[in-house]
Design an enzyme around this catalytic site. Structure first.
Site, PDB file in Angstrom:
ATOM      1  N   TRP A 136       0.819  -1.321   0.041  1.00 35.06           N
ATOM      2  CA  TRP A 136       0.023   0.001  -0.018  1.00 35.06           C
ATOM      3  C   TRP A 136       1.075   1.248  -0.061  1.00 35.06           C
ATOM      4  CZ3 TRP A 136      -1.859   2.704   4.626  1.00 35.06           C
ATOM      5  CH2 TRP A 136      -2.768   3.843   4.318  1.00 35.06           C
ATOM      6  N   ASP A 218      -0.471  -5.066   9.783  1.00 31.17           N
ATOM      7  CA  ASP A 218      -1.613  -4.186   9.181  1.00 31.17           C
ATOM      8  C   ASP A 218      -2.934  -4.897   8.721  1.00 31.17           C
ATOM      9  OD1 ASP A 218      -2.988  -2.082   8.273  1.00 31.17           O
ATOM     10  OD2 ASP A 218      -1.449  -1.711   6.478  1.00 31.17           O
ATOM     11  N   LYS A 254     -13.123  -0.522   5.810  1.00 31.09           N
ATOM     12  CA  LYS A 254     -13.650  -1.323   4.905  1.00 31.09           C
ATOM     13  C   LYS A 254     -14.723  -2.411   5.403  1.00 31.09           C
ATOM     14  CE  LYS A 254     -10.308   0.050   2.725  1.00 31.09           C
ATOM     15  NZ  LYS A 254      -9.630   0.526   1.552  1.00 31.09           N
TER      16      LYS A 254
END
Ligand code: PMP
Length: 406
Positions: A136, A218, A254
């Site tokens: 990311w 993460d 999300k």
């Protein structure tokens, strides 16, 4: 003196969305930004979220007072619990704590700031921080901004076989200086959609433990990868059973569809309760100079949902709805490309998991898709599977086909 600065480049993924908005082509499709869309192409407020929002509005006992610096206690504990599992020994041993943060990004930021100041008893500007190649795009910047000067990519993706480069990954772990920090994607690796298997995770953990490397998970997609919270937390939980101290940055953007509410949690697994207390005391100092104290609305929504058994069940069902739609789109896109006999192999589309697919399309093919077909995707070839719908998938598949054969 004037306010001088040079022009900064726009953030790629937001620029893509702007270009998409300005594109007059009625067939345009946005496969860029990582946000869920319904099969009609619309954002989705989870039904459970709508329900809890109403409960909060009607609850006269609530107010808008400041939260404690570390955040809403019932949010922090319930968030850690879904990462670690309700039967987590570490929680029972009172060595798990948390900081409510502004999204997953905030959790990474606060974790990084702490590590730079306090990890291993040093000021750690020169401790290597390893992030996967690719990763990311914000990982590098967040750690660099916290003052880390030695950011290193670790081998992760084998472009040729379109899968995990396990031996490369293990090799990096073996050769990293002791005490280096490794950022690991807990599940649904962004952007490749490719995670290690359980056996591979075990190999990673074995080397990390032996070489005394710090693991910073993460976790931005728990529930999204498989539709099952426990399955998607397997790696985090396994590492804890192996005795690691760790950080785990959790995002609820999300899996709750709460992108703009900025709901995140930094779960800390410490060696013992005493150590945890000291860590949290320093976390408080860091948060105080960063955002002072966090916002309430999103954390309340999540806490009420996770702490109320029937709402928790409903949420898990909502998450599964999203995960299942992604799986359907994966199967469908692969089938269409294979039916079109698009040159190349497309089985990776169904093998990859989570929100994204790393298509393997090259920059020229991506440019063709964006410029000629108004199909917007990241230059890396990453597509957001949720941007696909039963209505646009034929157009997208045909466009990909054209981009490959042209
Ligand atoms: N980590 C990864 C791997 C992500 O994909 C994202 C979101 N795109 C984040 C962290 C940040 O999440 P948030 O929007 O909650 O800050």
């Amino acid at each position: 003196p004037a306010l001088l600065s040079s022009q900064a480049n726009p953030v790629a993924v937001f620029k893509l969305t702007n270009d998409f908005k300005e594109d007059p082509n009625p067939k345009k499709v946005n496969l860029g930004v990582g946000a869920y869309r319904t099969d009609k192409g619309h954002p989705w407020v989870l039904p459970v979220v709508k329900k809890v929002e109403k409960m909060i509005v009607d609850d006269n006992s609530l107010n808008h007072e400041y939260l404690p610096i570390l955040g809403l206690p019932e949010f922090r504990s319930s968030a850690s619990k879904i990462a670690l599992g309700i039967d987590s020994a570490a929680i029972q041993e009172n060595r798990v704590g948390a900081v409510q943060c502004l999204g997953g990004t905030g959790a990474l930021k606060i974790g990084a700031e702490f590590l730079r100041r306090w990890y291993n008893g040093n000021d750690n500007t020169r401790t290597p921080v390893y992030v996967s190649a690719p990763t990311w795009e914000n990982h590098n910047a967040v750690f660099a901004n916290a003052g880390f000067e030695d950011l290193r990519p670790y081998k992760y993706w084998d472009a040729e076989k379109r899968g995990l480069d396990l031996s490369g990954f293990l090799g990096e772990l073996e050769s990293a200086p002791k005490h280096s920090i490794f950022v690991l994607h807990a599940c649904a690796h962004n952007p490749t959609g490719t995670d290690p298997t359980h056996v591979e995770w075990m190999q990673v953990a074995e080397v990390m433990k032996r070489r005394k490397l710090f693991v910073f998970f993460d976790s931005a997609y728990q529930g999204f990868a498989s539709g099952c919270l426990d399955k998607d937390a397997w790696a985090v939980r396994y590492f804890i059973t192996q005795g690691f101290e760790m950080f785990c940055a959790q995002s609820f953007s999300k899996n709750f569809g709460l992108y703009n509410e900025r709901v995140g949690n930094l779960t800390i697994v410490a060696r013992d309760a005493d150590n945890l207390k000291r860590v949290l005391s320093q976390m408080e100092k860091i948060v105080r100079v960063t955002w002072s104290n966090p916002p309430t609305q999103g954390a309340r929504l999540v806490a009420v949902t996770l702490n109320t058994p029937e709402l928790f069940l409903e949420w898990k069902d909502n998450v599964k709805t999203m995960a299942d739609r992604v799986l359907l789109m994966r199967a469908s896109l692969r089938a269409k490309l294979e039916a079109l006999k698009t040159p190349g192999m497309w089985d990776h589309i169904t093998q990859q998991i989570g929100m994204f697919s790393f298509t393997g399309l090259n920059p020229k093919q991506v440019e063709y898709l964006v410029k000629e077909k108004s199909v917007y995707l990241m230059s890396s070839g990453r597509i957001n599977m949720c941007g696909l719908t039963t209505k646009n998938i034929d157009y997208v598949a045909e466009s990909i086909h054209e981009s490959v054969v042209n």
